[in-house]
Write an enzyme that holds these catalytic residues in place. Structure first.
Site, PDB file in Angstrom:
ATOM      1  CG  ASP A  92      -7.605  15.423   2.916  1.00 62.65           C
ATOM      2  OD1 ASP A  92      -7.987  14.495   2.383  1.00 62.65           O
ATOM      3  OD2 ASP A  92      -8.210  16.276   3.353  1.00 62.65           O
ATOM      4  CE  LYS A 145      -0.232  -8.549  -7.003  1.00 63.37           C
ATOM      5  NZ  LYS A 145      -0.342 -10.004  -6.719  1.00 63.37           N
ATOM      6  CG  HIS A 175       6.617  -8.829  -8.044  1.00 66.65           C
ATOM      7  ND1 HIS A 175       5.259  -8.665  -7.709  1.00 66.65           N
ATOM      8  CD2 HIS A 175       7.297  -9.971  -7.621  1.00 66.65           C
ATOM      9  CE1 HIS A 175       5.037  -9.939  -7.121  1.00 66.65           C
ATOM     10  NE2 HIS A 175       6.118 -10.556  -7.014  1.00 66.65           N
ATOM     11  CE  LYS A 179       8.957 -13.541  -8.423  1.00 67.65           C
ATOM     12  NZ  LYS A 179       9.826 -13.805  -7.111  1.00 67.65           N
ATOM     13  CD  GLU A 213       1.767 -18.070  -2.091  1.00 64.00           C
ATOM     14  OE1 GLU A 213       2.197 -16.957  -2.648  1.00 64.00           O
ATOM     15  OE2 GLU A 213       0.673 -17.943  -1.530  1.00 64.00           O
ATOM     16  CG  HIS A 237       2.178 -13.078 -10.418  1.00 61.20           C
ATOM     17  ND1 HIS A 237       2.630 -11.524 -10.656  1.00 61.20           N
ATOM     18  CD2 HIS A 237       1.875 -13.151  -8.886  1.00 61.20           C
ATOM     19  CE1 HIS A 237       2.509 -10.820  -9.664  1.00 61.20           C
ATOM     20  NE2 HIS A 237       2.281 -11.790  -8.600  1.00 61.20           N
ATOM     21  CE  LYS A 323      -2.371 -16.611  -0.416  1.00 58.45           C
ATOM     22  NZ  LYS A 323      -0.917 -16.115  -0.357  1.00 58.45           N
TER      23      LYS A 323
HETATM   24  P1  NDP Z   1      -1.255  -0.535   2.755  1.00 61.45           P
HETATM   25  O1  NDP Z   1      -2.720  -1.190   3.235  1.00 61.45           O
HETATM   26  O2  NDP Z   1      -0.158  -0.801   3.616  1.00 61.45           O
HETATM   27  O3  NDP Z   1      -1.562   0.874   2.232  1.00 61.45           O
HETATM   28  C1  NDP Z   1      -0.240   1.742   1.916  1.00 61.45           C
HETATM   29  C2  NDP Z   1      -0.578   3.136   2.506  1.00 61.45           C
HETATM   30  O4  NDP Z   1      -1.789   3.611   1.565  1.00 61.45           O
HETATM   31  C3  NDP Z   1      -1.149   3.170   3.682  1.00 61.45           C
HETATM   32  O5  NDP Z   1       0.105   3.300   4.611  1.00 61.45           O
HETATM   33  C4  NDP Z   1      -1.875   4.367   4.137  1.00 61.45           C
HETATM   34  O6  NDP Z   1      -1.157   5.260   4.327  1.00 61.45           O
HETATM   35  C5  NDP Z   1      -2.431   4.699   2.684  1.00 61.45           C
HETATM   36  N1  NDP Z   1      -3.755   4.322   2.598  1.00 61.45           N
HETATM   37  C6  NDP Z   1      -4.373   3.264   2.841  1.00 61.45           C
HETATM   38  N2  NDP Z   1      -5.821   3.281   2.870  1.00 61.45           N
HETATM   39  C7  NDP Z   1      -5.963   4.507   2.113  1.00 61.45           C
HETATM   40  C8  NDP Z   1      -7.340   5.172   1.698  1.00 61.45           C
HETATM   41  N3  NDP Z   1      -8.299   4.518   1.612  1.00 61.45           N
HETATM   42  N4  NDP Z   1      -6.945   6.295   0.941  1.00 61.45           N
HETATM   43  C9  NDP Z   1      -5.967   6.826   0.796  1.00 61.45           C
HETATM   44  N5  NDP Z   1      -4.734   6.125   1.162  1.00 61.45           N
HETATM   45  C10 NDP Z   1      -4.775   5.060   2.089  1.00 61.45           C
HETATM   46  O7  NDP Z   1      -0.896  -1.206   1.136  1.00 61.45           O
HETATM   47  P2  NDP Z   1       0.317  -2.080   0.776  1.00 61.45           P
HETATM   48  O8  NDP Z   1       1.416  -1.252   1.204  1.00 61.45           O
HETATM   49  O9  NDP Z   1       0.205  -3.231   1.301  1.00 61.45           O
HETATM   50  O10 NDP Z   1       0.074  -2.136  -0.805  1.00 61.45           O
HETATM   51  C11 NDP Z   1       0.219  -0.648  -1.585  1.00 61.45           C
HETATM   52  C12 NDP Z   1      -0.106  -1.186  -3.162  1.00 61.45           C
HETATM   53  O11 NDP Z   1       0.763  -2.334  -3.446  1.00 61.45           O
HETATM   54  C13 NDP Z   1      -1.614  -1.966  -3.446  1.00 61.45           C
HETATM   55  O12 NDP Z   1      -1.961  -1.523  -4.485  1.00 61.45           O
HETATM   56  C14 NDP Z   1      -1.241  -3.168  -3.184  1.00 61.45           C
HETATM   57  O13 NDP Z   1      -2.111  -4.034  -4.193  1.00 61.45           O
HETATM   58  C15 NDP Z   1       0.222  -3.449  -3.797  1.00 61.45           C
HETATM   59  N6  NDP Z   1       1.035  -4.494  -3.555  1.00 61.45           N
HETATM   60  C16 NDP Z   1       1.128  -4.859  -2.206  1.00 61.45           C
HETATM   61  C17 NDP Z   1       1.925  -5.746  -1.922  1.00 61.45           C
HETATM   62  C18 NDP Z   1       2.726  -6.180  -0.328  1.00 61.45           C
HETATM   63  O14 NDP Z   1       3.135  -7.039  -0.099  1.00 61.45           O
HETATM   64  N7  NDP Z   1       1.973  -5.418   0.628  1.00 61.45           N
HETATM   65  C19 NDP Z   1       2.609  -7.028  -2.704  1.00 61.45           C
HETATM   66  C20 NDP Z   1       2.327  -6.483  -4.165  1.00 61.45           C
HETATM   67  C21 NDP Z   1       1.422  -5.299  -4.421  1.00 61.45           C
HETATM   68  P3  NDP Z   1      -1.673   6.867   4.859  1.00 61.45           P
HETATM   69  O15 NDP Z   1      -2.847   6.575   5.830  1.00 61.45           O
HETATM   70  O16 NDP Z   1      -0.393   7.305   5.725  1.00 61.45           O
HETATM   71  O17 NDP Z   1      -1.940   7.552   3.780  1.00 61.45           O
END
Ligand code: NDP
Length: 476
Positions: A92, A145, A175, A179, A213, A237, A323
């Site tokens: 938490d 990012k 990322h 590449k 895209e 990027h 997009k």
């Molecule tokens: P998600 O929205 O899927 O969040 C990742 C995890 O963070 C969730 O599974 C959740 O897990 C936890 N989370 C969500 N909200 C909160 C909150 N308010 N406080 C604490 N924990 C939280 O994000 P992504 O996986 O899509 O992205 C993660 C990071 O990667 C971001 O910074 C995003 O900008 C970056 N990113 C993502 C890409 C993508 O394709 N998804 C591409 C490039 C970068 P839980 O609730 O179990 O704690």
């Protein structure tokens, strides 16, 4: 120039914050699997999230990701090794006391790498928690990012991260930098001598960089509403691509010098003003889930940049991304100036420069040099031809594999540095706040007409890559 091998000592545990998330599922678990297969990962991998999962559920999630998004399971033995490295801790974030569970899971590890694959709104909370719990000593932090959403927030995040970690322990991910096609820009520019004499304002008329895209926001409307095209892909990027193309050769063979040269490019960029930018929004975006009915967020952005340096004074740089455009392609077009005399009727073709360099970065990779060649017959008329310099084989290593491996080895070459990040944000600072409204465009078109007007004084957008044209005639 070679990438350093991390003489600072390899990380002996990887702690993945956001282990239940989308990025972890789509990119990170497949990358970890590939690293284990290559013998590049033998350290514990501890998943961290708020969700009250047990280890077994996490293991199922990892296996499922590799089967679905990692190209399938082709090495059960390696997968078994990865599964045996996994741990899971539920935390938490608002209660630092729960971080104590992480200390137990780290066991004997003395140099963990913390990967923050969580929403940016919680970066500072987690960094503060790690520092407060004494878990940051000798550790590294990998930050996904976006790194800030404007200059002020990037500075604040840098200041915050630096109060807990040293700069060489902070790994800011873009990322794109890992590449193969992007790394080749650096290599191609400085491994060849023929380019340097023409790589300046005397020979180059303009640069065009397109990241198009053909798909929309794919259910991520709520996220996109907080970003928009300029923040999502251009400021990071495409700016990194500009920096690699525009930078001076590093004066010494060290990646610190490379970072400094890139930073100088951003410092030499004229800050953008509202008229340098055309923002667009595809018709139908406002009906996407999570998108405001009156949203002005841009799904398309075209801009004109100037780099105020001895090498590039007066050369316009045109960048665009969007997009729901006609196709998915990323390409750089370097237009060279026409010959000084019009000796032949078609020496100065109206629709296309006679000479250009074309770097196709995606979906396939190639580099082409265009020239005019005489057509058989009495008349001195010619055709546009392309000399294809390179047609690369796809790289099996994903950017995330490379980046995680490098960060765990303490190698920051392919990450962005504090001053580089801030200098890039400074260029867009004004237009983030002050800009013209987004213009609507039909899905399947190349964005709003205003983008054509932006480039009109210096030519036109090259919407059909020559390699796609059956006849290989001049570009459109
Ligand atoms: P998600 O929205 O899927 O969040 C990742 C995890 O963070 C969730 O599974 C959740 O897990 C936890 N989370 C969500 N909200 C909160 C909150 N308010 N406080 C604490 N924990 C939280 O994000 P992504 O996986 O899509 O992205 C993660 C990071 O990667 C971001 O910074 C995003 O900008 C970056 N990113 C993502 C890409 C993508 O394709 N998804 C591409 C490039 C970068 P839980 O609730 O179990 O704690």
């Amino acid at each position: 120039m070679s990438t350093p091998n991390g003489d600072a000592g390899r990380s002996d545990a990887l702690v993945l914050f956001g282990a239940t998330g989308d990025l972890a599922y789509k990119k990170i678990f497949p990358a970890l699997y590939a690293m284990v297969k290559r013998g590049d990962l033998a350290a514990p991998v501890i998943g961290v999230a708020r969700s009250m999962w047990d280890l077994e559920r996490f293991q199922v999630r990892v296996r499922d990701s590799i089967a679905q998004d990692g190209g399938g399971i082709d090495d059960e033995h390696a997968l078994g090794r990865l599964i045996s490295l996994l741990g899971y801790v539920s935390i938490d974030y608002s209660d630092p006391a729960t971080l104590a569970a992480l200390r137990g899971a780290l066991g004997d590890a003395t140099r963990p790498a913390y990967y923050l694959a969580i929403p940016p709104s919680v970066f500072e909370t987690v960094i503060a928690g790690l520092g407060g719990a004494g878990l940051a000593d000798a550790a590294r932090v990998i930050v996904e990012k976006p790194f800030g959403r404007d200059l002020a927030s990037a500075k604040e995040l840098n200041r915050f991260a630096r109060s807990v970690f040293s700069e060489d322990s902070i790994f800011r991910i873009d990322h794109y930098l890992a590449k193969e096609e992007i790394m080749n820009l650096l290599y191609f520019r400085f491994a060849n001598s023929f380019l340097e004499p023409i790589w300046n304002r005397n020979y180059v008329a303009s640069f065009q960089i397109t990241l198009a895209e053909d798909f929309g926001v794919e259910g991520r409307g709520a996220f996109y509403e907080t970003a928009g095209c300029l923040r999502d892909v251009i400021e990071n990027h495409l700016f990194q691509v500009v920096a690699l193309l525009a930078m001076e050769p590093p004066t010494y063979r060290d990646f610190g010098a490379l970072h400094s040269e890139k930073t100088d490019v951003f410092k030499a960029m004229k800050p953008l003003a509202a008229d340098d930018l055309v923002r667009g929004q595809f018709v139908g975006y406002q009906n996407e889930p999570g998108v405001a009915k009156d949203s002005d967020v841009e799904t398309f952005c075209a801009l004109r940049l100037h780099i105020d340096s001895w090498r590039w004074a007066g050369v316009p740089w045109y960048l665009r991304s969007g997009k729901r455009l006609p196709k998915t392609v990323t390409e750089i077009l370097v237009e060279l100036k026409p010959p000084p005399q019009k000796l032949f009727e078609d020496s100065w073709p109206p629709d296309s420069p006679a000479n250009y360099l074309r770097f196709r970065l995606a979906p396939d990779a190639s580099i082409a040099l265009a020239a005019r060649v005489k057509r058989a017959g009495e008349e001195f008329l010619g055709d546009q031809r392309e000399l294809l310099l390179l047609d690369t084989q796809p790289n099996k290593e994903s950017p995330y594999e490379r980046l995680l491996s490098d960060a765990m080895a303490g190698n920051g070459a392919l990450f962005t540095r504090e001053d580089t990040v801030e200098a890039a944000w400074a260029v867009v600072e004004r237009v983030l706040a002050t800009h013209h409204r987004s213009q609507p465009y039909k899905p399947g078109t190349w964005g709003p007409k205003q983008a054509d007007k932006l480039i009109a004084p210096n030519g036109r957008w090259h919407n059909l890559a020559p390699a796609d044209a059956a006849s290989k005639q001049p570009t459109q």
